[in-house]
Design an enzyme around this catalytic site. Structure first.
Site, PDB file in Angstrom:
ATOM      1  CG  HIS A 253       1.509  12.856  12.108  1.00 17.49           C
ATOM      2  ND1 HIS A 253       0.186  12.501  12.250  1.00 17.49           N
ATOM      3  CD2 HIS A 253       2.214  11.689  12.054  1.00 17.49           C
ATOM      4  CE1 HIS A 253       0.095  11.181  12.303  1.00 17.49           C
ATOM      5  NE2 HIS A 253       1.301  10.664  12.182  1.00 17.49           N
ATOM      6  CG  ASP A 307       9.143   8.938  10.127  1.00 13.96           C
ATOM      7  OD1 ASP A 307       9.315   7.735  10.375  1.00 13.96           O
ATOM      8  OD2 ASP A 307       8.124   9.376   9.562  1.00 13.96           O
TER       9      ASP A 307
END
Length: 370
Positions: A253, A307
């Site tokens: 991320h 996710d």
């Protein structure tokens, strides 16, 4: 001029909507910890919080729930379009087009949040119509007596969900509502800064979210677990993937340098939903990928993101994998529109610069001499 590819570490506005502590793995909506909201709140209450800046009173929440429930039905034109395209169209393309159609149908002026409520209420109806059409199942009309998440699952399944399944979807949608200045939110703001309409802004957000590096990553993460097949294959799969320079889907991320707090919450729900053999096996695979991935990539600050487990959660609840990005969008539309509303209060046209690296003063050559 300093070049910042991907606009990394560039702030374009002040916000009171969402705060992320990437080092400690913390996420706050309007100052409230996502862990507290996931434990004690619900979809409607958090949507109200993001749009109106405060938690609602009982009377305000009841009125808000009624307003959302009243807007769930879609027009015959939108319904016909979805039925005609569901079996061959990409769900995000269908969703993007239907939001444009909503804009065509809505001739009212102003009331940005009112339009946001309409989109938030209607998108689950569109998603359920896509899935049921492609499965040759009869469309289930929305039930205004049900909560947002309960109605969403009811339209997908054709029967009322259990309170526990409703709670899982409620929290999952809450976790996807906003995440500060991500790619799709930025896309919405670029459009809004031109003083275009809110439907056009949301269409831009959906278009950005469609990409596999953003909203499409949840279905890719699930596909990864399915490819591995058994927990015994995990180590070899992960090592082959990383040694060949490929990414582990659901890892990494731009902001978080530790495990995404949303992933921590979704992991618990993925485990809770592991009731049949397939989901149990997929969860075991995911858990093993997480362990090995963190051991190798954690040293570089690369950890599971939202996710990683969200696709598994959506799949366990009965959603088709290619619908996962649309579910993401059904929640993120709240964050998109909240940020647009906030930005327009002190609007400035978003117009960055590019650093030119080409030639200058070149002589024009007539086409006969080229």
């Amino acid at each position: 001029m300093e070049l910042r590819k991907g606009l990394e570490d560039i702030a374009i506005k002040e916000t009171s909507i969402t705060y992320i502590d990437g080092e400690l793995g913390r996420l706050y909506y309007r100052g409230y910890s996502i862990f507290d909201l996931a434990s004690f709140s619900n979809f409607e209450e958090v949507a109200y919080l993001l749009w109106y800046g405060k938690l609602p009173t009982r009377h305000e929440l009841d009125d808000f729930k009624s307003r959302l429930a009243e807007e769930r039905s879609i027009s015959e034109d939108i319904s016909t379009f979805v039925k005609r395209t569901a079996k061959f169209g990409n769900p995000m393309d269908i969703l993007r087009t239907t939001v444009s159609m909503m804009g065509l149908e809505d001739r009212s002026e102003g009331d940005l949040i009112g339009k946001a409520i309409k989109m938030t209420a209607k998108i689950p109806t569109i998603i359920s119509l896509i899935q049921r059409t492609r499965r040759n199942q009869e469309f289930v009309e929305p039930d205004p007596s049900l909560s947002h998440s309960e109605n969403f699952l009811y339209m997908i399944r054709g029967e009322r969900p259990s309170p526990s399944d409703t709670r899982v979807l409620d929290v999952s949608l809450m976790l996807h509502m906003d995440h500060e200045m991500n790619a799709s939110t930025m896309a919405c703001l670029v459009v809004a800064s031109t003083l275009s309409d809110i439907y056009s802004s949301v269409v831009a957000g959906i278009s950005a979210l469609k990409g596999p590096l953003h909203g499409g990553a949840n279905s890719e993460a699930l596909k990864q677990f399915m490819e591995i097949e058994t927990p015994d294959n995990v180590e070899k799969y992960v090592m082959n993937k990383l040694s060949s320079g490929q990414r582990l889907m659901g890892f990494g991320h731009r902001i978080y340098k530790t495990m995404d707090p949303r992933a921590k919450i979704l992991k618990e729900y993925a485990n809770q939903l592991s009731k049949n053999e397939e989901i149990k096996r997929l969860f075991e695979i995911a858990n093993r990928v997480e362990e090995i991935g963190i051991k190798i990539l954690g040293k570089r600050g690369i950890y599971p993101n939202v996710d990683f487990y969200s696709g598994l959660v959506f799949y366990a609840m009965g959603f088709d994998p290619d619908l996962f990005p649309t579910i993401f969008a059904s929640a993120r539309v709240i964050g998109w529109t909240a940020h647009v509303d906030e930005y327009l209060k002190d609007n400035k046209l978003i117009r960055p610069k590019a650093i030119y690296v080409g030639d200058l003063g070149k002589r024009y050559v007539p086409i006969e001499e080229r």
